[in-house]
Write a protein that holds these residues in place. Structure first.
Motif, short mmCIF file in Angstrom:
data_model
loop_
_atom_site.label_atom_id
_atom_site.label_comp_id
_atom_site.label_asym_id
_atom_site.label_seq_id
_atom_site.Cartn_x
_atom_site.Cartn_y
_atom_site.Cartn_z
N GLY A 179 0.81 -1.22 0.00
CA GLY A 179 0.00 0.00 0.00
C GLY A 179 0.84 1.26 0.00
O GLY A 179 1.87 1.34 0.68
N THR A 180 0.38 2.24 -0.79
CA THR A 180 1.07 3.53 -0.86
C THR A 180 0.12 4.67 -0.45
O THR A 180 0.10 5.73 -1.07
N GLY A 181 -0.70 4.39 0.56
CA GLY A 181 -1.59 5.43 1.07
C GLY A 181 -0.95 6.08 2.29
O GLY A 181 0.28 6.08 2.46
N TRP A 182 -1.78 6.62 3.16
CA TRP A 182 -1.28 7.35 4.33
C TRP A 182 -0.38 6.51 5.22
O TRP A 182 0.67 6.95 5.65
N GLY A 183 -0.83 5.27 5.50
CA GLY A 183 -0.06 4.40 6.40
C GLY A 183 1.26 3.99 5.77
O GLY A 183 2.33 4.15 6.37
N ARG A 215 -1.35 1.34 -7.34
CA ARG A 215 -1.25 2.70 -7.89
C ARG A 215 0.13 3.27 -7.53
O ARG A 215 0.61 3.08 -6.42
N THR A 252 -5.97 12.36 0.38
CA THR A 252 -7.43 12.12 0.35
C THR A 252 -8.28 13.28 0.90
O THR A 252 -9.38 13.50 0.38
N CYS A 268 -1.44 -6.99 -4.36
CA CYS A 268 -1.22 -8.23 -3.61
C CYS A 268 -2.54 -9.01 -3.64
O CYS A 268 -3.58 -8.48 -3.24
N LEU A 323 -16.45 7.70 -3.54
CA LEU A 323 -15.44 8.76 -3.47
C LEU A 323 -14.29 8.28 -2.59
O LEU A 323 -14.20 8.60 -1.41
N ASP A 343 -6.59 1.96 7.78
CA ASP A 343 -8.00 1.57 7.72
C ASP A 343 -8.22 0.06 7.72
O ASP A 343 -9.32 -0.40 8.01
N ALA A 361 -11.10 5.66 11.58
CA ALA A 361 -10.38 5.31 10.34
C ALA A 361 -10.05 6.61 9.62
O ALA A 361 -10.80 7.08 8.78
N THR A 362 -8.96 7.23 10.04
CA THR A 362 -8.60 8.51 9.43
C THR A 362 -7.13 8.50 8.99
O THR A 362 -6.34 7.67 9.43
N ALA A 363 -6.82 9.50 8.16
CA ALA A 363 -5.46 9.65 7.68
C ALA A 363 -4.53 9.93 8.87
O ALA A 363 -3.39 9.46 8.90
N TYR A 398 -4.00 22.29 5.64
CA TYR A 398 -3.90 21.36 4.52
C TYR A 398 -2.76 21.71 3.57
O TYR A 398 -2.19 20.83 2.94
P1 FAD Z 1 -5.19 4.31 1.99
O1 FAD Z 1 -4.68 5.68 2.16
O2 FAD Z 1 -6.52 4.10 1.38
O3 FAD Z 1 -4.12 3.51 1.15
C1 FAD Z 1 -4.28 2.17 0.77
C2 FAD Z 1 -3.20 1.82 -0.23
O4 FAD Z 1 -3.20 0.42 -0.46
C3 FAD Z 1 -3.41 2.47 -1.59
O5 FAD Z 1 -2.17 2.89 -2.08
C4 FAD Z 1 -3.95 1.33 -2.44
O6 FAD Z 1 -3.66 1.49 -3.81
C5 FAD Z 1 -3.18 0.17 -1.84
N1 FAD Z 1 -3.79 -1.14 -2.07
C6 FAD Z 1 -5.09 -1.45 -2.16
N2 FAD Z 1 -5.24 -2.78 -2.36
C7 FAD Z 1 -4.00 -3.29 -2.40
C8 FAD Z 1 -3.49 -4.60 -2.59
N3 FAD Z 1 -4.29 -5.64 -2.79
N4 FAD Z 1 -2.15 -4.77 -2.62
C9 FAD Z 1 -1.31 -3.73 -2.43
N5 FAD Z 1 -1.74 -2.47 -2.23
C10 FAD Z 1 -3.06 -2.26 -2.22
N6 FAD Z 1 -8.88 11.35 7.01
C11 FAD Z 1 -8.52 12.41 7.77
O7 FAD Z 1 -7.83 12.21 8.78
N7 FAD Z 1 -8.90 13.68 7.46
C12 FAD Z 1 -9.64 13.96 6.36
O8 FAD Z 1 -9.97 15.11 6.09
C13 FAD Z 1 -10.03 12.87 5.52
N8 FAD Z 1 -10.74 13.10 4.41
C14 FAD Z 1 -11.04 12.06 3.58
C15 FAD Z 1 -11.73 12.31 2.39
C16 FAD Z 1 -12.03 11.28 1.52
C17 FAD Z 1 -12.76 11.56 0.26
C18 FAD Z 1 -11.63 9.95 1.85
C19 FAD Z 1 -11.94 8.82 0.90
C20 FAD Z 1 -10.98 9.69 3.02
C21 FAD Z 1 -10.67 10.73 3.90
N9 FAD Z 1 -9.98 10.50 5.09
C22 FAD Z 1 -9.61 11.56 5.89
C23 FAD Z 1 -9.68 9.13 5.52
C24 FAD Z 1 -8.28 8.74 5.11
O9 FAD Z 1 -8.06 8.99 3.75
C25 FAD Z 1 -8.04 7.26 5.36
O10 FAD Z 1 -8.33 6.98 6.69
C26 FAD Z 1 -6.59 6.92 5.05
O11 FAD Z 1 -6.38 7.05 3.67
C27 FAD Z 1 -6.24 5.52 5.50
O12 FAD Z 1 -4.92 5.28 5.15
P2 FAD Z 1 -4.45 3.81 4.73
O13 FAD Z 1 -2.98 3.89 4.50
O14 FAD Z 1 -4.97 2.82 5.67
O15 FAD Z 1 -5.22 3.53 3.36
#
Ligand code: FAD
Length: 564
Positions: free
Chosen positions: A49-53, A74, A80, A116, A172, A355, A453-455, A534
């Protein structure tokens, strides 16, 4: 193993037969240490994963100490919180994304654009599938070995099995979703302007429905309202009386995780702006023509025709995680359970954050309950108010995160429960009945599991875990206050979430914020605070400059309504 070298109270460096140094961590886990030993083989870390975590883990990790591989379908990170702004063109999609290859440019890490599809904890492997649509002969799947696996794959949208949602609604969650919404809004305005439409069809087409009154649904409704009233109605004045925005919420209030003052203000503001808020309504089905919901109070069924629906009602575990949970006997849980050190339960060498995971605070809660029992010196099942207060002080010293949680909404509930337990004992002498207290503490347990479940949570967990890995690998004991259990094995401070506040932009340059210390701020100045927070939170100077440029462009020229 030929020798053990003590490096302080909390960790041990162990020299094993192949001359590599390892640090003993937790319940006997060994991590690679001492990067100076030339013969030592680096431990393999795979990050999913390349999201927040994933990105906050990667940015903090000292990649020279490990063999690091990142897997994600991605090849970019998305900011987000600005996605609702992308749906209406307040900021551009590319301004809120940062390519992973830019992030790892100066890091010793490899990136694979793949998904994965299976985690195999027995063989310490992940099976990945290439996501490219390029048509050439190749085997789409490959395996990666790991010593440590960091799972940060986030979650998907939850439809609660509602009929028609997958077929007819927009979600979204990602940049593509936001771009699709932006394109469809403009498409709807152009189509509704065609001369041959009946007034009824035109009205139905211009009916926008948002399902979910949480922060995302509310922010999107506010952005949509601004787009329509600040930009589109100047360009399509003939459609003025046809546009409706309806926000459907199953709970009793919108923004119900925020302070009451904020949710009341938001409801009143939406009422003034003409956004129809339907509270206490559960969506039953969506067809190609209408969305049907039922009012919980009156039982009345309502069908609303729509041109577009955006569904934003919460999150659900991804299939790869559901499959993994079955393998490690966690199938009865909603998300992956980890302990306070972010280690996945029943699985050696695997960590999860963001998340897709939930931190179980059970040990801490049990420990707190024990402390209260110990305070009952005369063993009569009651604590005096003074004993209660002094024990609570002790708990706070031992678990500083309790105080931080207390600023958070969930923990306000905890205080309420403790108060209830105090009163339940003996109201006259304000003694605490331990039996009632035990009941309260078990509710505390479930509340403490509900880390939002937040960033913010995901990013803090990523930083915490990477710091721990860096310390282990450098053979240093952990920094900061240590949590030492008499019979347990944990020598490191558990993850401690620090709630820094939350924002809710409400449109018309107005925002509400819940800040640490129970502060609530609402108004235009809060919107400026939102802009500055932000802008400063962006992952790079490039995205920071792009986002600020987009905001300025919008202030001067308005939003762009061309359909690409
Ligand atoms: P994500 O950031 O979702 O990252 C998941 C990563 O895993 C992605 O790179 C994805 O491509 C990758 N992935 C998915 N499936 C696989 C797989 N099978 N194998 C490998 N990689 C995979 N939080 C706040 O604190 N403040 C805010 O204002 C806020 N606003 C938001 C607005 C929107 C529209 C959304 C959707 C969310 C918002 N959030 C906010 C919540 C926040 O974005 C999430 O809680 C946060 O992104 C969680 O981080 P994460 O790393 O767990 O997952």
């Amino acid at each position: 193993m030929d020798s053990i070298l003590d490096i302080g109270r909390h960790s041990q460096v162990v020299r094993v037969a192949d001359r590599s140094l390892m640090v003993e961590v937790g319940s006997g886990t060994l991590l690679a240490a001492d990067s100076q030993d030339p013969l030592q083989k680096k431990k393999k870390i795979v990050i999913l994963g390349t999201g927040w975590g994933g990105i906050s883990f990667l940015k903090t990790l000292d990649c020279k100490l490990f063999d690091v591989q990142i897997v994600s379908p991605r090849n970019y990170f998305v900011f987000t919180p600005l996605l609702p702004s992308v749906t209406v063109g307040t900021v551009e999609a590319r301004s809120v994304t940062e390519p992973i290859r830019r992030i790892i440019r100066k890091k010793d890490a490899e990136f694979h654009e793949a998904e994965c599809i299976k985690i195999d904890p027995e063989n310490k492997q992940v099976i990945c599938k290439d996501v490219s649509e390029l048509d050439f002969e190749r085997k789409p799947e490959f395996a990666l070995d790991y010593d440590y696996l960091v799972i940060a794959v986030g979650a998907t949208s939850n439809t609660f099995g509602t009929k028609g949602v997958d077929e007819y609604c927009h979600f979204l969650k990602d940049v593509e979703d936001a771009e699709k919404i932006r394109e469809q809004v403009v498409d709807i305005f152009e189509t509704a302007s065609l001369p041959h439409l009946s007034p009824e069809v035109r009205r139905n087409l211009l009916s926008f429905v948002v399902v979910g009154g949480g922060p995302t649904g509310v922010e999107f409704s506010a952005e949509l309202h601004d787009l329509v009233h600040e930009d589109l109605l100047c360009l399509y004045p003939h459609l003025k009386d046809n546009v409706t925005i309806t926000l459907v919420q199953s709970g009793d209030h919108i923004l119900n995780t925020f302070d009451k003052r904020i949710s009341q203000f938001a409801e009143k503001k939406f009422q003034r702006d003409g956004v129809h808020v339907k509270i206490g309504c559960r969506v039953l089905e969506v067809t190609n023509k209408h969305i049907r919901f039922k009012s919980k109070d009156t039982g009345q069924l309502v069908d609303v025709p729509y041109g577009m629906i955006v569904w934003s009602t919460g999150i659900r575990t991804r299939p790869v995680i559901t499959d993994f949970m079955k393998q490690i006997r966690q199938e009865n849980r909603r998300v992956l359970a980890t302990d306070e050190w972010l280690r996945v339960k029943n699985c050696e060498g695997v960590y999860a954050l963001g998340d897709c995971a939930s931190v179980e605070q059970r040990k801490i809660v049990e420990d707190i309950a024990d402390l209260f029992k110990l305070a009952d010196k005369d063993n009569d099942g009651y604590l005096s108010a003074a004993e209660f207060v002094s024990t609570m002080e002790g708990v706070r010293v031992r678990y500083p995160q309790i105080d931080l949680y207390m600023n958070h909404n969930h923990m306000k509930g905890v205080i309420g429960l403790l108060d209830e337990a105090m009163n339940a004992g003996d109201q006259g002498t304000t003694k605490l009945d331990l039996e009632h207290f035990s009941a309260a503490i078990s509710k505390v347990d479930s509340l403490m599991k509900c880390m939002p479940a937040t960033a913010q949570v995901a990013a803090q967990q990523g930083t915490y875990l990477a710091r721990s890995f860096n310390h282990f690998a450098q053979g240093k004991p952990a920094e900061g206050p240590l949590h030492i259990r008499e019979q347990g094995h944990h020598r490191f401070h558990p993850f401690c979430y620090k709630h820094l506040g939350s924002f809710a932009p409400l449109g018309g340059e107005t925002a509400a914020a819940e800040l640490p210390g129970d502060w609530v701020s609402i108004g235009r100045s809060t919107m400026w605070l939102w802009y500055s927070v932000y802008a400063s939170e962006q992952v790079s100077w490039r995205t920071r400059a792009l986002v600020m440029f987009d905001w300025t462009k919008r202030f001067i020229f308005g939003r762009d309504s061309s359909r690409m």
